[in-house]
Enzyme design. Structure first.
Site, mmCIF file in Angstrom:
data_model
loop_
_atom_site.group_PDB
_atom_site.id
_atom_site.type_symbol
_atom_site.label_atom_id
_atom_site.label_comp_id
_atom_site.label_asym_id
_atom_site.label_seq_id
_atom_site.Cartn_x
_atom_site.Cartn_y
_atom_site.Cartn_z
ATOM 1 N N ASN A 16 19.412 16.431 4.907
ATOM 2 C CA ASN A 16 18.004 16.666 4.545
ATOM 3 C C ASN A 16 17.980 17.754 3.480
ATOM 4 O O ASN A 16 19.022 18.307 3.098
ATOM 5 C CB ASN A 16 17.190 17.058 5.785
ATOM 6 C CG ASN A 16 15.691 17.040 5.506
ATOM 7 O OD1 ASN A 16 15.163 16.038 5.009
ATOM 8 N ND2 ASN A 16 15.000 18.131 5.793
ATOM 9 N N ASP A 68 17.099 12.478 5.200
ATOM 10 C CA ASP A 68 17.349 11.528 4.112
ATOM 11 C C ASP A 68 18.446 10.527 4.458
ATOM 12 O O ASP A 68 18.444 9.405 3.949
ATOM 13 C CB ASP A 68 17.707 12.282 2.825
ATOM 14 C CG ASP A 68 16.454 12.888 2.229
ATOM 15 O OD1 ASP A 68 16.056 13.984 2.667
ATOM 16 O OD2 ASP A 68 15.834 12.238 1.369
ATOM 17 N N GLN A 107 8.685 21.854 -2.704
ATOM 18 C CA GLN A 107 7.985 20.759 -2.014
ATOM 19 C C GLN A 107 7.144 21.289 -0.855
ATOM 20 O O GLN A 107 6.138 20.685 -0.479
ATOM 21 C CB GLN A 107 8.988 19.724 -1.486
ATOM 22 C CG GLN A 107 9.680 18.892 -2.548
ATOM 23 C CD GLN A 107 10.976 19.494 -3.015
ATOM 24 O OE1 GLN A 107 11.168 20.715 -2.979
ATOM 25 N NE2 GLN A 107 11.901 18.664 -3.450
HETATM 26 O O1 MRU Z 1 14.334 15.894 -2.920
HETATM 27 P P1 MRU Z 1 13.240 15.330 -2.055
HETATM 28 O O2 MRU Z 1 11.955 16.073 -2.229
HETATM 29 O O3 MRU Z 1 13.081 13.852 -2.221
HETATM 30 O O4 MRU Z 1 13.736 15.595 -0.572
HETATM 31 C C1 MRU Z 1 13.008 15.029 0.480
HETATM 32 C C2 MRU Z 1 13.397 15.517 1.813
HETATM 33 O O5 MRU Z 1 14.377 16.197 1.974
HETATM 34 C C3 MRU Z 1 12.563 15.049 2.968
HETATM 35 O O6 MRU Z 1 12.646 15.978 4.010
HETATM 36 C C4 MRU Z 1 13.103 13.708 3.453
HETATM 37 O O7 MRU Z 1 13.032 12.734 2.451
HETATM 38 C C5 MRU Z 1 12.463 13.231 4.695
HETATM 39 S S1 MRU Z 1 10.751 12.769 4.548
HETATM 40 C C6 MRU Z 1 10.755 11.101 4.234
#
Ligand code: MRU
Length: 353
Positions: free
Chosen positions: A255, A245, A204
């Site tokens: 997170n 999260d 990501q």
């Molecule tokens: O697995 P993902 O890509 O959905 O994980 C997202 C994260 O860990 C972000 O840092 C988190 O959602 C905060 S940004 C709204």
């Protein structure tokens, strides 16, 4: 479809509702292609969340809310009872997609409340669900707007910031959260440089955060996750900011996997480590880390890289998608109500007011 949308999408919005479809920028196709998916059912919504076509705590919350609307819309023309049943089924299906981000359940609970409030006339019910989903999107955007402003107090006029995963407009609608704070600092004329963790295994950081920073003209350098300690040791990082999260009521924060390692490294190098997230990320029923469910994802994310197999057949894999940083490592939590400080058990209550 009765009722006009009060959430008017802007170009680049990662999630929006248009002509009876839930529209999503397919985040799995970035950075090479910008593809907009048009979803028609709650099952498609759950699948898009599970396979990370839409990802990031707030983006999946807004997508989930519109996914419930799709379920009710499939029963348009029927009676209120069948519409409500379809919406409740949608909440179940979408709620089973990914367990960790609190925001998704915050949104689904609000859609569930909208089912029970007010008149049972089918078209009024649909209108109410549409309004509630729009409200969730607009509230998300407004809280993030306030949050990125509040976060400016932690970013100096010249700052080198390290971030992990993606917490920009793709993940958190329009303003973003942690990445939004950094981009806002750049827009305000601060001399900001960003170290972007690539964020294995799904990248990501390199695929999405680098793409967003590039479009915004923010100077950045991509690093492998395992270079973070060395980069800190070289004195190249002034502060770390990541999203969240789920935040327990004592401040313990889930997170993206790797965040905890960054917090420990930050402590070892005397670098402040901040979290940025709105109130919808706080789980008031979770007293601390032990109450947070961490999503585990499939082995294929580790044993393959693109089309290439990178581990021997039958390799045993543990693939947690998130980790938990305990509150004592967190210098501050940047929210729509300002930067909260320890003890978080006390300061987080500001978000309830
Ligand atoms: O697995 P993902 O890509 O959905 O994980 C997202 C994260 O860990 C972000 O840092 C988190 O959602 C905060 S940004 C709204």
């Amino acid at each position: 479809m009765p009722g006009e949308s009060s959430f008017a999408p802007e170009p680049g919005d990662s999630v929006f509702f248009e002509a009876d479809s839930l529209c999503l920028i397919d985040q799995t196709a970035l950075p090479t292609e910008t593809v907009v998916l048009h979803l028609k059912t709650p099952e498609e919504t759950a699948c898009a969340i599970r396979r990370l076509a839409v990802r990031g705590a707030m983006a999946i919350a807004v997508a989930g809310a519109y996914g419930v609307l799709l379920g009710a819309l499939a029963e348009a023309g029927g009676d209120a009872a069948s519409m409500k049943n379809a919406a409740r089924d949608s909440i179940r299906v979408i709620g089973a997609s990914r367990p960790t981000a609190r925001n998704l359940f915050w949104a689904l609970e609000r859609m569930g409340d909208a089912l029970e409030e007010g008149d049972d006339d089918p078209s009024l019910l649909l209108e109410r669900l549409r309004e509630r989903a729009d409200e969730i999107a607009l509230e998300t955007i407004e809280k993030n707007r306030l949050l990125v402003g509040a976060g400016q107090e932690v970013v100096s006029e010249k700052a080198s910031v390290l971030t992990h995963c993606n917490s920009g407009a793709l993940a958190a609608l329009r303003y973003g959260s942690a990445l939004g704070v950094i981009i806002e600092a750049h827009r305000k004329g601060k001399d900001v440089h960003v170290y972007v963790d690539e964020t294995r295994p799904l990248l990501q950081g390199s695929r999405l955060t680098a793409w967003e920073l590039d479009r915004e003209g923010v100077p950045f350098t991509l690093i492998p996750d395992n270079a973070a300690g060395f980069v800190m040791k070289q004195g190249l990082v002034d502060l770390v900011i990541t999203g969240a999260d789920r935040i327990a009521s004592n401040g313990d924060t889930a997170n993206k996997i790797g965040t905890y390692s960054l917090a420990v490294l930050s402590r070892a190098h005397g670098i402040p480590f901040y979290i940025a997230a709105p109130g919808s990320t706080v789980d008031w029923d979770a007293a601390g880390a032990a109450d947070i469910v961490i999503e585990e994802r499939g082995p294929e994310e580790l044993i393959t890289c693109g089309d290439k197999v990178v581990a021997p057949e039958g390799t045993s894999v543990y693939n947690p998608a998130f980790d938990i940083t305990t509150a004592d490592y967190i210098e501050g939590i940047i929210t729509e109500k300002g930067v909260l400080r320890r003890p978080y058990g006390e300061s987080l209550k500001a978000l309830l007011e």
